[in-house]
Design an enzyme around this catalytic site. Sequence first.
Site, PDB file in Angstrom:
ATOM      1  N   ASN A  10       0.870  -1.181   0.000  1.00 42.41           N
ATOM      2  CA  ASN A  10       0.000   0.000   0.000  1.00 42.41           C
ATOM      3  C   ASN A  10       0.903   1.226   0.000  1.00 42.41           C
ATOM      4  O   ASN A  10       1.543   1.522   1.010  1.00 42.41           O
ATOM      5  CB  ASN A  10      -0.887  -0.054   1.259  1.00 42.41           C
ATOM      6  CG  ASN A  10      -1.735   1.193   1.413  1.00 42.41           C
ATOM      7  OD1 ASN A  10      -1.800   2.034   0.517  1.00 42.41           O
ATOM      8  ND2 ASN A  10      -2.393   1.312   2.556  1.00 42.41           N
ATOM      9  N   TRP A  11       0.949   1.922  -1.140  1.00 41.02           N
ATOM     10  CA  TRP A  11       1.897   3.036  -1.282  1.00 41.02           C
ATOM     11  C   TRP A  11       1.379   4.323  -0.650  1.00 41.02           C
ATOM     12  O   TRP A  11       2.091   5.324  -0.602  1.00 41.02           O
ATOM     13  CB  TRP A  11       2.263   3.240  -2.760  1.00 41.02           C
ATOM     14  CG  TRP A  11       2.947   2.057  -3.376  1.00 41.02           C
ATOM     15  CD1 TRP A  11       3.339   0.912  -2.731  1.00 41.02           C
ATOM     16  CD2 TRP A  11       3.333   1.883  -4.747  1.00 41.02           C
ATOM     17  NE1 TRP A  11       3.940   0.044  -3.618  1.00 41.02           N
ATOM     18  CE2 TRP A  11       3.947   0.615  -4.867  1.00 41.02           C
ATOM     19  CE3 TRP A  11       3.224   2.673  -5.896  1.00 41.02           C
ATOM     20  CZ2 TRP A  11       4.438   0.126  -6.080  1.00 41.02           C
ATOM     21  CZ3 TRP A  11       3.714   2.194  -7.109  1.00 41.02           C
ATOM     22  CH2 TRP A  11       4.316   0.933  -7.193  1.00 41.02           C
ATOM     23  N   LYS A  12       0.139   4.327  -0.209  1.00 36.05           N
ATOM     24  CA  LYS A  12      -0.436   5.486   0.488  1.00 36.05           C
ATOM     25  C   LYS A  12      -0.185   6.769  -0.309  1.00 36.05           C
ATOM     26  O   LYS A  12      -0.294   6.764  -1.533  1.00 36.05           O
ATOM     27  CB  LYS A  12       0.107   5.560   1.927  1.00 36.05           C
ATOM     28  CG  LYS A  12      -0.130   4.259   2.698  1.00 36.05           C
ATOM     29  CD  LYS A  12       0.181   4.372   4.166  1.00 36.05           C
ATOM     30  CE  LYS A  12      -0.030   3.023   4.857  1.00 36.05           C
ATOM     31  NZ  LYS A  12       0.199   3.086   6.286  1.00 36.05           N
ATOM     32  N   HIS A  95      -9.325   1.196   5.549  1.00 40.97           N
ATOM     33  CA  HIS A  95      -8.010   1.404   6.166  1.00 40.97           C
ATOM     34  C   HIS A  95      -8.158   2.352   7.356  1.00 40.97           C
ATOM     35  O   HIS A  95      -8.933   3.303   7.301  1.00 40.97           O
ATOM     36  CB  HIS A  95      -7.026   1.977   5.140  1.00 40.97           C
ATOM     37  CG  HIS A  95      -5.613   1.884   5.610  1.00 40.97           C
ATOM     38  ND1 HIS A  95      -5.092   2.770   6.532  1.00 40.97           N
ATOM     39  CD2 HIS A  95      -4.633   0.998   5.338  1.00 40.97           C
ATOM     40  CE1 HIS A  95      -3.836   2.423   6.791  1.00 40.97           C
ATOM     41  NE2 HIS A  95      -3.541   1.355   6.079  1.00 40.97           N
ATOM     42  N   GLU A  97      -6.400   4.685   8.324  1.00 45.31           N
ATOM     43  CA  GLU A  97      -6.140   6.107   8.014  1.00 45.31           C
ATOM     44  C   GLU A  97      -7.375   6.761   7.402  1.00 45.31           C
ATOM     45  O   GLU A  97      -7.595   7.957   7.564  1.00 45.31           O
ATOM     46  CB  GLU A  97      -4.911   6.216   7.093  1.00 45.31           C
ATOM     47  CG  GLU A  97      -3.639   5.922   7.871  1.00 45.31           C
ATOM     48  CD  GLU A  97      -2.506   5.316   7.060  1.00 45.31           C
ATOM     49  OE1 GLU A  97      -2.574   5.357   5.809  1.00 45.31           O
ATOM     50  OE2 GLU A  97      -1.559   4.789   7.677  1.00 45.31           O
ATOM     51  N   GLU A 167      -4.849  -4.912  10.821  1.00 48.24           N
ATOM     52  CA  GLU A 167      -3.809  -3.898  10.985  1.00 48.24           C
ATOM     53  C   GLU A 167      -4.022  -3.166  12.310  1.00 48.24           C
ATOM     54  O   GLU A 167      -4.770  -2.176  12.361  1.00 48.24           O
ATOM     55  CB  GLU A 167      -3.874  -2.877   9.842  1.00 48.24           C
ATOM     56  CG  GLU A 167      -3.634  -3.464   8.473  1.00 48.24           C
ATOM     57  CD  GLU A 167      -3.117  -2.409   7.493  1.00 48.24           C
ATOM     58  OE1 GLU A 167      -2.137  -2.726   6.807  1.00 48.24           O
ATOM     59  OE2 GLU A 167      -3.653  -1.305   7.426  1.00 48.24           O
ATOM     60  N   GLY A 173       3.194   2.142  10.816  1.00 48.45           N
ATOM     61  CA  GLY A 173       4.169   3.214  10.627  1.00 48.45           C
ATOM     62  C   GLY A 173       4.932   3.574  11.891  1.00 48.45           C
ATOM     63  O   GLY A 173       5.626   4.582  11.943  1.00 48.45           O
ATOM     64  N   SER A 213       4.035  -2.301  10.229  1.00 45.44           N
ATOM     65  CA  SER A 213       5.492  -2.398  10.354  1.00 45.44           C
ATOM     66  C   SER A 213       6.047  -3.764   9.950  1.00 45.44           C
ATOM     67  O   SER A 213       6.962  -4.283  10.602  1.00 45.44           O
ATOM     68  CB  SER A 213       5.933  -2.021  11.775  1.00 45.44           C
ATOM     69  OG  SER A 213       5.554  -0.688  12.067  1.00 45.44           O
ATOM     70  N   GLY A 234       3.099  -1.170   4.255  1.00 49.75           N
ATOM     71  CA  GLY A 234       3.139   0.253   3.935  1.00 49.75           C
ATOM     72  C   GLY A 234       4.556   0.690   3.609  1.00 49.75           C
ATOM     73  O   GLY A 234       5.067   0.475   2.504  1.00 49.75           O
ATOM     74  N   GLY A 235       5.235   1.278   4.598  1.00 47.64           N
ATOM     75  CA  GLY A 235       6.557   1.868   4.393  1.00 47.64           C
ATOM     76  C   GLY A 235       7.541   0.988   3.635  1.00 47.64           C
ATOM     77  O   GLY A 235       8.212   1.459   2.706  1.00 47.64           O
TER      78      GLY A 235
END
Length: 251
Positions: A10-12, A95, A97, A167, A173, A213, A234-235
């Site tokens: 997921n490149w957000k 999600h 976020e 999640e 993150g 993470s 993610g990251g």
Amino acid sequence: MKRIKFIAGNWKLWGTLSQAKDLAKALAPALSKAPYRYLVAPPYTALAAVKEVLQGTKVLLGAQDCSALESGARTGEVSVLMLKELGVDAIILGHSERRQFHGETDQLVNEKIKLALKHGFEVIYCNGETLAEREAGQAAAVVVRQTKEALKDISEADLSKVTIAYEPVWAIGTGKTATPRDANEIHAVIRKTIADIYSKQAADAMIIQYGGSVKPDNVRELMAMPDIDGALVGGASLKSETFLPICLFDQ
Ligand code: 13P
């Protein structure tokens, strides 16, 4: 029942068009030969370009959200009809976020899931507790409630197009990962919830990803857990040097 691992990036809100294309180019050849299912979800503006790069590979294209409406007066939103034409395969919905920064409720997430399924998309549905909920001993109860709300009025046949991503919000993150044992415990609760709502067969078939993470150095022990069937990253999905080792964790 043997479940095939499914690893998604997921490149957000990262990656301009050119950066997204470069990243997709770095991933596609290696993932085409890799053993599991893979997906990347770039920002909307890069979907068409990344689709072109992924053409002919087995890597799926994901969007990070969609509107709850097919069309209408919703400035700034993106519809399933638009995503369909771009060749998007799956949509990430619910999600944390989206919940935290855009006020999405379980009910809205349910509407979006139903709309995405109606239009033939796969869905990656995200849930997970906050730190306060975990500390209050509510983690399991929260994900059970979220899962039941999100899947309301969705048939068992449609459920086969849904992946669930657990999640925990406090692990996203932050560099803090749930221990494999803690994560697996909640995955098992989610799987039992699917058995309660649908059937044992549906529960056995459900792919449940862990997100929060995930890194090259913790992926192997997470994937070794019996109820963890993949990852939503993610990251570490933003660089081929970190995402490929996650995708190829047992190679
Ligand atoms: P991080 O891997 O950066 O913790 O993000 C997880 C996530 O939210 C994926 O959807």
